[in-house]
Design a protein around this motif. Sequence first.
Motif, mmCIF file in Angstrom:
data_model
loop_
_atom_site.group_PDB
_atom_site.id
_atom_site.type_symbol
_atom_site.label_atom_id
_atom_site.label_comp_id
_atom_site.label_asym_id
_atom_site.label_seq_id
_atom_site.Cartn_x
_atom_site.Cartn_y
_atom_site.Cartn_z
ATOM 1 N N GLN A 166 -5.311 -2.247 -8.040
ATOM 2 C CA GLN A 166 -5.007 -2.795 -6.723
ATOM 3 C C GLN A 166 -3.716 -2.198 -6.189
ATOM 4 O OE1 GLN A 166 -4.260 -7.000 -6.899
ATOM 5 N NE2 GLN A 166 -3.017 -6.864 -8.725
ATOM 6 N N GLU A 167 -3.608 -2.209 -4.874
ATOM 7 C CA GLU A 167 -2.422 -1.675 -4.215
ATOM 8 C C GLU A 167 -1.155 -2.372 -4.720
ATOM 9 O OE1 GLU A 167 -0.579 -1.390 0.324
ATOM 10 O OE2 GLU A 167 -2.735 -1.717 0.028
ATOM 11 N N ALA B 19 -0.507 3.230 -5.095
ATOM 12 C CA ALA B 19 -0.132 3.081 -3.686
ATOM 13 C C ALA B 19 -1.298 2.551 -2.864
ATOM 14 C CB ALA B 19 0.341 4.418 -3.129
ATOM 15 N N LEU B 20 -2.497 3.073 -3.123
ATOM 16 C CA LEU B 20 -3.677 2.658 -2.354
ATOM 17 C C LEU B 20 -4.930 2.787 -3.216
ATOM 18 C CD1 LEU B 20 -3.019 4.474 1.065
ATOM 19 C CD2 LEU B 20 -2.954 2.000 0.686
#
Length: 227
Positions: free
Chosen positions: A187-188, A35-36
């Motif tokens: 990565q997101e 997600a982040l």
Amino acid sequence: MLTLHTADLLVPGGPEDAAVPLTAGAVLVEGDRIALVGPYEDLAARYPHARVRRWPGLLAPGLLVRSADQLLERTYYPDDPYEVTELGAEPITGEALADLKMTEPRWGHSARRGTQKLLARGVVAVSGRFTVPSVRTAVSRSGLTVLPPPPAAGPTVAPAAAGPVPPSLDPFAGRSAVAEAYYGTLQEGGPARFAAFAVPDEAALLAEGATTCVATVIGGRLLHRRR
């Protein structure tokens, strides 16, 4: 459920100009996706109810092993402890393998042990063409991503007179840099697929090897954790 994976150093992978290591970095995992990605303190403050998994050392993309068909279909991994007294603990190949009179079920059991060894080295993807059905099943169930073998470019040989380079459980075999063994990036929106190693940085990882792995995550699931 949200899970924060954090380590002393996070290496996102990818192009050199974009792969800037992040001290005390973290990835926030939701389901099977990232997600982040960011500083642990920031993400922990924004998501105080997320489960936290702290790993020592380095958090990085998982690793890729080549010629995995040779590792799993032309190599036998003795069942510890039941076969070690008779066969020894080392993988069996070549003429010694022919003496074992392998069967399809036995290949499947060996492949399951082999995939566990790969997961314990931070491996998340393998390349190869699997022809033994029970081995294909074992690899599929392991969670490892299977890639086709690269196009043939002539025999792979070591420096003159050294002979062929054998397949290896070591993802860094034949590689001059850690990044050459990474599969994907952190990565997101990307897949939650990464590994943690008990080393301070990439130079130490290359020097000490993939057996420093303490955790392997694929599809958001913790598939290996060093006890």
